[in-house]
Design an enzyme around this catalytic site. Structure first.
Site, PDB file in Angstrom:
ATOM      1  N   CYS A  60      12.043 -25.384 -20.226  1.00 56.88           N
ATOM      2  CA  CYS A  60      13.058 -24.064 -19.889  1.00 56.88           C
ATOM      3  C   CYS A  60      14.871 -24.517 -19.356  1.00 56.88           C
ATOM      4  O   CYS A  60      14.313 -25.752 -18.493  1.00 56.88           O
ATOM      5  CB  CYS A  60      12.274 -23.102 -18.543  1.00 56.88           C
ATOM      6  SG  CYS A  60      13.554 -22.737 -17.792  1.00 56.88           S
ATOM      7  N   CYS A  92      19.349 -19.129 -18.574  1.00 55.50           N
ATOM      8  CA  CYS A  92      20.164 -17.651 -19.342  1.00 55.50           C
ATOM      9  C   CYS A  92      19.748 -16.644 -17.921  1.00 55.50           C
ATOM     10  O   CYS A  92      20.183 -15.499 -17.700  1.00 55.50           O
ATOM     11  CB  CYS A  92      18.919 -17.488 -19.875  1.00 55.50           C
ATOM     12  SG  CYS A  92      18.419 -19.258 -20.708  1.00 55.50           S
ATOM     13  N   THR A 100      14.325 -19.817 -10.946  1.00 58.69           N
ATOM     14  CA  THR A 100      15.068 -20.727 -11.846  1.00 58.69           C
ATOM     15  C   THR A 100      16.222 -22.098 -12.523  1.00 58.69           C
ATOM     16  O   THR A 100      16.627 -21.250 -11.559  1.00 58.69           O
ATOM     17  CB  THR A 100      15.097 -20.347 -13.182  1.00 58.69           C
ATOM     18  OG1 THR A 100      12.965 -19.781 -13.478  1.00 58.69           O
ATOM     19  CG2 THR A 100      14.680 -21.269 -14.604  1.00 58.69           C
ATOM     20  N   GLU A 141      11.206 -24.752 -10.994  1.00 60.83           N
ATOM     21  CA  GLU A 141      11.569 -23.834  -9.834  1.00 60.83           C
ATOM     22  C   GLU A 141      11.455 -23.834  -8.590  1.00 60.83           C
ATOM     23  O   GLU A 141      11.181 -24.616  -8.216  1.00 60.83           O
ATOM     24  CB  GLU A 141      10.825 -21.988 -10.693  1.00 60.83           C
ATOM     25  CG  GLU A 141      11.020 -21.436 -11.201  1.00 60.83           C
ATOM     26  CD  GLU A 141      10.708 -21.744 -12.582  1.00 60.83           C
ATOM     27  OE1 GLU A 141      10.576 -22.504 -13.055  1.00 60.83           O
ATOM     28  OE2 GLU A 141      11.333 -21.308 -14.085  1.00 60.83           O
ATOM     29  N   HIS A 165      16.954 -10.014 -19.502  1.00 62.21           N
ATOM     30  CA  HIS A 165      16.373 -11.332 -19.924  1.00 62.21           C
ATOM     31  C   HIS A 165      15.055 -10.960 -20.053  1.00 62.21           C
ATOM     32  O   HIS A 165      14.687 -12.387 -21.255  1.00 62.21           O
ATOM     33  CB  HIS A 165      15.653 -11.466 -18.218  1.00 62.21           C
ATOM     34  CG  HIS A 165      15.840 -13.012 -17.933  1.00 62.21           C
ATOM     35  ND1 HIS A 165      16.383 -14.074 -18.426  1.00 62.21           N
ATOM     36  CD2 HIS A 165      14.571 -13.255 -17.298  1.00 62.21           C
ATOM     37  CE1 HIS A 165      16.284 -15.060 -18.256  1.00 62.21           C
ATOM     38  NE2 HIS A 165      14.686 -14.752 -17.208  1.00 62.21           N
ATOM     39  N   TYR A 213      13.589 -14.327 -23.729  1.00 60.36           N
ATOM     40  CA  TYR A 213      12.717 -14.697 -24.155  1.00 60.36           C
ATOM     41  C   TYR A 213      12.557 -14.436 -25.228  1.00 60.36           C
ATOM     42  O   TYR A 213      11.175 -16.165 -26.173  1.00 60.36           O
ATOM     43  CB  TYR A 213      11.278 -14.182 -23.457  1.00 60.36           C
ATOM     44  CG  TYR A 213      11.341 -14.529 -22.072  1.00 60.36           C
ATOM     45  CD1 TYR A 213      12.314 -14.275 -21.218  1.00 60.36           C
ATOM     46  CD2 TYR A 213      10.313 -15.359 -21.531  1.00 60.36           C
ATOM     47  CE1 TYR A 213      12.539 -14.930 -19.514  1.00 60.36           C
ATOM     48  CE2 TYR A 213       9.943 -15.831 -20.219  1.00 60.36           C
ATOM     49  CZ  TYR A 213      11.733 -15.009 -18.847  1.00 60.36           C
ATOM     50  OH  TYR A 213      11.492 -16.196 -17.897  1.00 60.36           O
ATOM     51  N   CYS A 267      14.023 -18.560 -26.716  1.00 61.28           N
ATOM     52  CA  CYS A 267      14.137 -19.815 -25.604  1.00 61.28           C
ATOM     53  C   CYS A 267      11.960 -20.148 -26.321  1.00 61.28           C
ATOM     54  O   CYS A 267      11.953 -21.302 -26.123  1.00 61.28           O
ATOM     55  CB  CYS A 267      14.005 -19.595 -23.743  1.00 61.28           C
ATOM     56  SG  CYS A 267      12.945 -19.040 -23.272  1.00 61.28           S
ATOM     57  N   GLU A 321       5.100 -19.739 -17.415  1.00 58.26           N
ATOM     58  CA  GLU A 321       6.490 -18.342 -16.839  1.00 58.26           C
ATOM     59  C   GLU A 321       6.882 -17.676 -18.110  1.00 58.26           C
ATOM     60  O   GLU A 321       7.396 -16.494 -17.833  1.00 58.26           O
ATOM     61  CB  GLU A 321       7.281 -19.848 -16.979  1.00 58.26           C
ATOM     62  CG  GLU A 321       8.639 -19.754 -16.611  1.00 58.26           C
ATOM     63  CD  GLU A 321       9.784 -18.510 -17.503  1.00 58.26           C
ATOM     64  OE1 GLU A 321       9.710 -19.079 -18.455  1.00 58.26           O
ATOM     65  OE2 GLU A 321      10.200 -17.591 -16.372  1.00 58.26           O
TER      66      GLU A 321
HETATM   67 FE1  SF4 Z   1      14.291 -20.497 -19.098  1.00 56.05          FE
HETATM   68 FE2  SF4 Z   1      13.691 -19.013 -21.042  1.00 56.05          FE
HETATM   69 FE3  SF4 Z   1      14.212 -17.548 -19.223  1.00 56.05          FE
HETATM   70 FE4  SF4 Z   1      16.226 -19.052 -20.341  1.00 56.05          FE
HETATM   71  S1  SF4 Z   1      14.880 -17.244 -20.941  1.00 56.05           S
HETATM   72  S2  SF4 Z   1      15.557 -19.149 -18.161  1.00 56.05           S
HETATM   73  S3  SF4 Z   1      15.034 -21.241 -21.228  1.00 56.05           S
HETATM   74  S4  SF4 Z   1      12.200 -18.773 -19.779  1.00 56.05           S
HETATM   75 FE    FE Z   2      12.250 -17.175 -16.757  1.00 58.10          FE
END
Ligand code: SF4
Ligand code: FE
Length: 479
Positions: free
Chosen positions: A98, A102, A189, A254, A289, A293, A296, A444
């Site tokens: 991560c 984001c 995060t 985190e 958000h 995902y 990533c 996560e």
């Molecule tokens: Fe982390 Fe993925 Fe969330 Fe970005 S979208 S902060 S990489 S878990």
């Molecule tokens: Fe996250």
């Protein structure tokens, strides 16, 4: 736009109150438990400067017209949403972790829209204040940590019914020049790698719960803010001699962020008591958000599947039919996540503020798949790697002159691939499915951007079923 070095330098200037493993730490982003995540965050700066990534990682600010890092951009159209997913996949593939930037990006986009809607209906100054904050973030290319999830206390009780009213962050005092807030935001995060904290309420509120309807942005080193780093499996390996035996030099983190009567000036406030505006916050942030995902996590999956394929070669099993099938199954499970992220982006809509937002239903379907498929991929990676995944001796044993030669001799497998490469592949897979990387890739994936039930609740939306029932109804009538 900042270089990675300038970014690191800018973090050094922040004087934060942070605790790691029970100790107060002055420069937390340089602590060995956090440094790998700072390195991952720094890649968001590095890739924006690489010619072959410029299109994905940079955008033109709709405020200033200047080129900016896409992590500070307000999405103008569906193409921007698609670029975001592509950018996150590229970063996931590069760091296999991560990279933490984001949630802040998605929160900026959310508050851009919500402050506009607030201003339109209430004639407030919130949007103007927000634009001033955003312009500074874009110009200085800064990191914003989204602080949304509250401690929540007794889950049966609403914020105003809790024995300790601060378990949901709230205004505890109102002054002529601003407010004082107390509470805790959990699971934040990249908190220790961020310049600003952008605070948003976490749930729908009743009109009597105005003290909890507070959104604002403050510098990360504001007085009264304390950070406490969250642990990860095998994290203290990072403290071992030689930089640790974790299989990945990148990481995520985190932290719990505590607010103890923190002063927030009026010009830093983007919402203050307007409980009716929780709906768009939840809708926009959830959609944006949960779509992230779909970028990533398949990026991390790319690295894990690639390592599994290479490890199968090292083991001499790569061409065995059932291994090939398992690798194909991993690709299928991984691409489903990406497909959902792209679909939610392509079917996005414009908010009244003119900001593009991902499709709500597809974003939730995306994230719900993310709560499942990485586990399937991780199980297959464990299967393909073989039992050595669970019993591999330490890097220090390979380096030791008494044990190293024997380990290299007996852990050699297929010809043409060095034992050292096999060792590193095993360590990387172990880290991703059960070590420091397991937080980003597995836990996560379940709880980030809302736990599975939050997605199911949005999928259960009556409107969805009204449409589906309508389709069935028409068929019946046609007869
Ligand atoms: Fe982390 Fe993925 Fe969330 Fe970005 S979208 S902060 S990489 S878990
Ligand atoms: Fe996250």
């Amino acid at each position: 736009m900042k270089s990675p070095e300038e970014y690191l330098e800018s973090l050094r200037r922040l004087k934060r109150t942070a605790f790691i493993l029970g100790e107060r730490i002055d420069s937390p982003h340089e602590h060995p438990l956090v440094a790998p995540s700072t390195l991952a965050m720094a890649e968001t700066y590095a890739m924006a400067r690489e010619a072959d990534h410029a299109e994905l990682f940079t955008a033109r600010s709709h405020l200033s017209g200047e080129p900016i890092n896409r992590f500070t951009h307000i999405m103008q159209d569906r193409q921007d949403l698609v670029y975001k997913v592509e950018m996150l996949r590229a970063l996931g593939r590069r760091t296999a972790t991560c990279f933490q930037r984001c949630a802040g990006l998605d929160a900026l986009n959310t508050m851009f829209s919500v402050t506009y809607e607030l201003a339109r209906s209430r004639g407030t100054a919130y949007h103007k204040r927000f634009l001033a904050f955003l312009a500074g973030v874009q110009e200085r290319d800064e990191v914003v940590a989204a602080c949304m999830t509250d401690a929540k206390g007794d889950r049966r009780r609403r914020p105003s019914e809790q024995a300790d009213p601060d378990v949901y962050l709230r205004v505890v005092e109102r002054r002529a020049d601003g407010v004082l807030v107390s509470g805790a935001k959990l699971h934040i995060t990249g908190a220790l790698n961020s310049h600003h904290l952008l605070v948003l309420p976490t749930r729908r509120l009743r009109s009597s719960e105005q003290d909890w309807a507070i959104s604002f942005a403050i510098p990360a080193d504001t007085k009264g803010v304390t950070f406490i780093l969250g642990r990860q499996p095998a994290d203290t390996r990072r403290l071992e001699r030689g930089g640790g035996d974790t299989g990945n030099r990148y990481g995520g983190h985190e932290a719990a962020v505590l607010f103890d009567r923190v002063f927030v000036a009026h010009e830093q406030i983007f919402m203050n008591g307007e409980t009716a505006f929780m709906d768009p916050i939840i809708r926009y942030f959830g959609a944006l958000h949960r779509t992230s995902y779909g970028g990533c996590k398949p990026g991390m999956g790319d690295a894990l599947i690639g390592a599994s394929s290479r490890l199968a070669r090292a083991n001499g099993t790569r061409e065995v039919a059932h291994i090939r099938e398992k690798l194909a199954e991993m690709v299928q499970a991984n691409e489903v996540l990406y497909a959902c992220g792209l679909a939610a982006s392509h079917k996005g809509f414009q908010t009244p503020a003119g900001c593009a937002c991902a499709d709500v239903l597809l974003a939730n379907v995306c994230k719900l798949n993310v709560t499942r498929n990485p586990y399937q991929i991780a199980r297959l990676a464990t299967d393909i790697a073989g039992g050595l995944l669970a019993t591999l001796p330490a890097a220090a044993d390979f380096a030791n002159e008494q044990t190293g030669p024997a380990l290299r001799r007996f852990l050699a497998a297929a010809e043409g691939i060095e034992t050292e490469e096999r060792r590193r592949l095993l360590r990387f897979v172990e880290s991703t499915v059960a070590g420091t990387g397991g937080v980003c890739y597995l836990m996560e994936s379940v709880h980030g951007a809302g736990s599975p039930q939050a997605q199911i609740m949005q999928i259960q939306d009556d409107e969805t079923f009204a449409k589906l029932e309508g389709a069935a109804q028409r068929l019946l009538e046609d007869r």
